[in-house]
Design an enzyme around this catalytic site. Sequence first.
Site, PDB file in Angstrom:
ATOM      1  N   PHE A   8       0.889  -1.123  -0.170  1.00  0.00           N
ATOM      2  CA  PHE A   8      -0.047  -0.074  -0.065  1.00  0.00           C
ATOM      3  C   PHE A   8       0.989   1.047  -0.022  1.00  0.00           C
ATOM      4  O   PHE A   8       0.907   2.340   0.672  1.00  0.00           O
ATOM      5  CB  PHE A   8      -0.790  -0.014   1.189  1.00  0.00           C
ATOM      6  CG  PHE A   8      -2.388   0.872   0.986  1.00  0.00           C
ATOM      7  CD1 PHE A   8      -2.939   0.518  -0.302  1.00  0.00           C
ATOM      8  CD2 PHE A   8      -2.647   1.624   2.030  1.00  0.00           C
ATOM      9  CE1 PHE A   8      -3.999   1.596  -0.369  1.00  0.00           C
ATOM     10  CE2 PHE A   8      -3.543   2.401   1.794  1.00  0.00           C
ATOM     11  CZ  PHE A   8      -4.547   2.328   0.711  1.00  0.00           C
ATOM     12  N   LYS A 120       6.987  -6.188 -10.451  1.00  0.00           N
ATOM     13  CA  LYS A 120       7.473  -6.404 -11.974  1.00  0.00           C
ATOM     14  C   LYS A 120       8.433  -7.970 -11.822  1.00  0.00           C
ATOM     15  O   LYS A 120       8.559  -8.578 -12.615  1.00  0.00           O
ATOM     16  CB  LYS A 120       8.475  -5.506 -12.279  1.00  0.00           C
ATOM     17  CG  LYS A 120       7.907  -4.364 -13.002  1.00  0.00           C
ATOM     18  CD  LYS A 120       8.946  -3.019 -12.951  1.00  0.00           C
ATOM     19  CE  LYS A 120       8.321  -2.162 -11.775  1.00  0.00           C
ATOM     20  NZ  LYS A 120       9.065  -0.583 -11.871  1.00  0.00           N
ATOM     21  N   GLU A 143      -0.638  -5.059 -16.769  1.00  0.00           N
ATOM     22  CA  GLU A 143      -0.139  -3.846 -17.774  1.00  0.00           C
ATOM     23  C   GLU A 143       0.444  -2.790 -17.212  1.00  0.00           C
ATOM     24  O   GLU A 143       1.296  -2.195 -17.713  1.00  0.00           O
ATOM     25  CB  GLU A 143      -1.711  -3.333 -17.986  1.00  0.00           C
ATOM     26  CG  GLU A 143      -1.789  -2.145 -18.948  1.00  0.00           C
ATOM     27  CD  GLU A 143      -1.224  -2.488 -20.543  1.00  0.00           C
ATOM     28  OE1 GLU A 143      -0.149  -2.287 -20.977  1.00  0.00           O
ATOM     29  OE2 GLU A 143      -2.142  -3.169 -21.116  1.00  0.00           O
ATOM     30  N   VAL A 146       4.859  -2.345 -17.080  1.00  0.00           N
ATOM     31  CA  VAL A 146       5.747  -1.487 -18.357  1.00  0.00           C
ATOM     32  C   VAL A 146       4.855  -0.537 -18.882  1.00  0.00           C
ATOM     33  O   VAL A 146       3.849  -0.527 -19.115  1.00  0.00           O
ATOM     34  CB  VAL A 146       5.998  -2.579 -19.401  1.00  0.00           C
ATOM     35  CG1 VAL A 146       7.002  -1.708 -20.233  1.00  0.00           C
ATOM     36  CG2 VAL A 146       6.786  -3.891 -18.884  1.00  0.00           C
ATOM     37  N   GLU A 206      11.349   3.470  -7.840  1.00  0.00           N
ATOM     38  CA  GLU A 206      11.249   2.313  -6.816  1.00  0.00           C
ATOM     39  C   GLU A 206      11.760   2.790  -5.502  1.00  0.00           C
ATOM     40  O   GLU A 206      12.377   3.714  -5.197  1.00  0.00           O
ATOM     41  CB  GLU A 206      12.266   1.331  -7.576  1.00  0.00           C
ATOM     42  CG  GLU A 206      12.082   0.842  -8.914  1.00  0.00           C
ATOM     43  CD  GLU A 206      10.816   0.091  -9.153  1.00  0.00           C
ATOM     44  OE1 GLU A 206      10.318  -0.779  -8.505  1.00  0.00           O
ATOM     45  OE2 GLU A 206       9.866   0.899  -9.641  1.00  0.00           O
ATOM     46  N   ASP A 217      15.692  -1.778 -13.254  1.00  0.00           N
ATOM     47  CA  ASP A 217      14.253  -1.460 -13.463  1.00  0.00           C
ATOM     48  C   ASP A 217      13.955  -1.645 -14.930  1.00  0.00           C
ATOM     49  O   ASP A 217      13.034  -2.467 -15.256  1.00  0.00           O
ATOM     50  CB  ASP A 217      13.635  -0.161 -12.741  1.00  0.00           C
ATOM     51  CG  ASP A 217      12.123  -0.008 -13.119  1.00  0.00           C
ATOM     52  OD1 ASP A 217      11.362  -0.635 -12.431  1.00  0.00           O
ATOM     53  OD2 ASP A 217      11.763   0.433 -14.279  1.00  0.00           O
ATOM     54  N   LYS A 221      12.048  -4.771 -16.990  1.00  0.00           N
ATOM     55  CA  LYS A 221      10.968  -4.452 -18.206  1.00  0.00           C
ATOM     56  C   LYS A 221      11.442  -5.151 -19.327  1.00  0.00           C
ATOM     57  O   LYS A 221      10.394  -5.962 -20.073  1.00  0.00           O
ATOM     58  CB  LYS A 221      10.685  -2.883 -18.212  1.00  0.00           C
ATOM     59  CG  LYS A 221       9.942  -2.360 -17.002  1.00  0.00           C
ATOM     60  CD  LYS A 221       9.899  -0.906 -16.865  1.00  0.00           C
ATOM     61  CE  LYS A 221       9.134  -0.326 -15.844  1.00  0.00           C
ATOM     62  NZ  LYS A 221       9.799   0.937 -15.437  1.00  0.00           N
ATOM     63  N   GLY A 314       4.471   6.985 -11.791  1.00  0.00           N
ATOM     64  CA  GLY A 314       3.550   7.791 -11.073  1.00  0.00           C
ATOM     65  C   GLY A 314       2.429   7.268 -10.539  1.00  0.00           C
ATOM     66  O   GLY A 314       2.167   6.035 -10.807  1.00  0.00           O
TER      67      GLY A 314
HETATM   68  N1  HSE Z   1      10.543   3.123 -10.927  1.00  0.00           N
HETATM   69  C1  HSE Z   1       9.898   3.009 -12.261  1.00  0.00           C
HETATM   70  C2  HSE Z   1      10.074   4.027 -13.204  1.00  0.00           C
HETATM   71  C3  HSE Z   1       8.378   2.974 -11.877  1.00  0.00           C
HETATM   72  O1  HSE Z   1      10.599   5.176 -12.862  1.00  0.00           O
HETATM   73  O2  HSE Z   1       9.868   3.895 -14.432  1.00  0.00           O
HETATM   74  C4  HSE Z   1       7.622   2.465 -12.972  1.00  0.00           C
HETATM   75  O3  HSE Z   1       7.761   1.151 -13.300  1.00  0.00           O
END
Ligand code: HSE
Length: 335
Positions: A8, A120, A143, A146, A206, A217, A221, A314
């Site tokens: 949360f 992810k 969804e 990514v 993150e 990150d 993806k 966001g």
């Molecule tokens: N930390 C990731 C970014 C969040 O900045 O893209 C979205 O996956």
Amino acid sequence: MKIMLIGFGVVGQGVAGLLGARPQLDIEIVGVATGTRGSLYLVDGLSPHQLLTAIQSGHLDHYPDAPGLRRNLDPLQLIRDSKADVMVECSPSNFQTGQPAFDYCRAAFASGKHVVLANKGPVALRYANLMGFAGDQYQVRYEATVMAGTPCFALGEKYFVRENGCPISDIRGILNGTTNYILTQMGDGMNYAEALAQAQQLGYAETDPTADVEGWDAAGKAMILSNVFFGNQLRRNEMSVQGITGITQADIASAHAAGERWKLIVQVTPAGASVQPMRLPISDPLAGVSGATNAITFKTPLLGDVTLIGAGAGRAETAFGVLADLLDIQRTLGR
Ligand code: HSE
């Protein structure tokens, strides 16, 4: 439809915010579990507004008492005991093992729940296992993993590949919002530390922003895209991954002077993937993608290149991806 949230933070609170603003959707939050800020279960439905008030004052223990309300169940107990239709996994992504989220997904299937992931880790690292445990009976959606709520799987996986038989041969993009925000702000004269602090404050980064700035990150993806589009489970050590920590203000200024821009570029093919900062000429459409915006180019034999540009990180932006998945499951269940 009843849902429970594991995690949360930025995303979970964003989901509660969207559902609170749209009571007509008939999606109820019955359970919420956090790592250190308590958990709640109420089969009749928790109030999104009161959940947000409680967490903003520091702990879910601040949620008001109600008949039947249970507190401080651990996540696995909450998953097993709750009468939810869907588990939403939005706790921090672990890019090394995908845990504990992977075990939470297994427990969700074992107790009769569909799964929506903003986390992810399991999709990047254990996609085939995840789908194997879900079997034909349970749905898995991702969804938001990514490009946040920008519908890259709805376009690439569902529309192109599944519904219209248009294969994708190659993928290239800007897939990390935090680093694109930092590079953009540094281009406008801000220093690295301040730009990173802003990205954290805006809810782009993150929980541990090292994963963003060192490229993991974006690599996660890339692994997700490789799994979904090419059926190829990459390992971390098979990819060349470089972040933006080595890029200085001087590098950025010299690129600007030459009419170029630094971007952290992800490339995924059926044979592998890479993440690396690249200097792009301003004529490249990706060079103009700024701030936390992301872009993905699908190379297709029939249409050539198709590029989707939109929010990449966001709170509300990511929560929208989760909401779209929930509504999709709701439709398939005929509710
Ligand atoms: N930390 C990731 C970014 C969040 O900045 O893209 C979205 O996956």
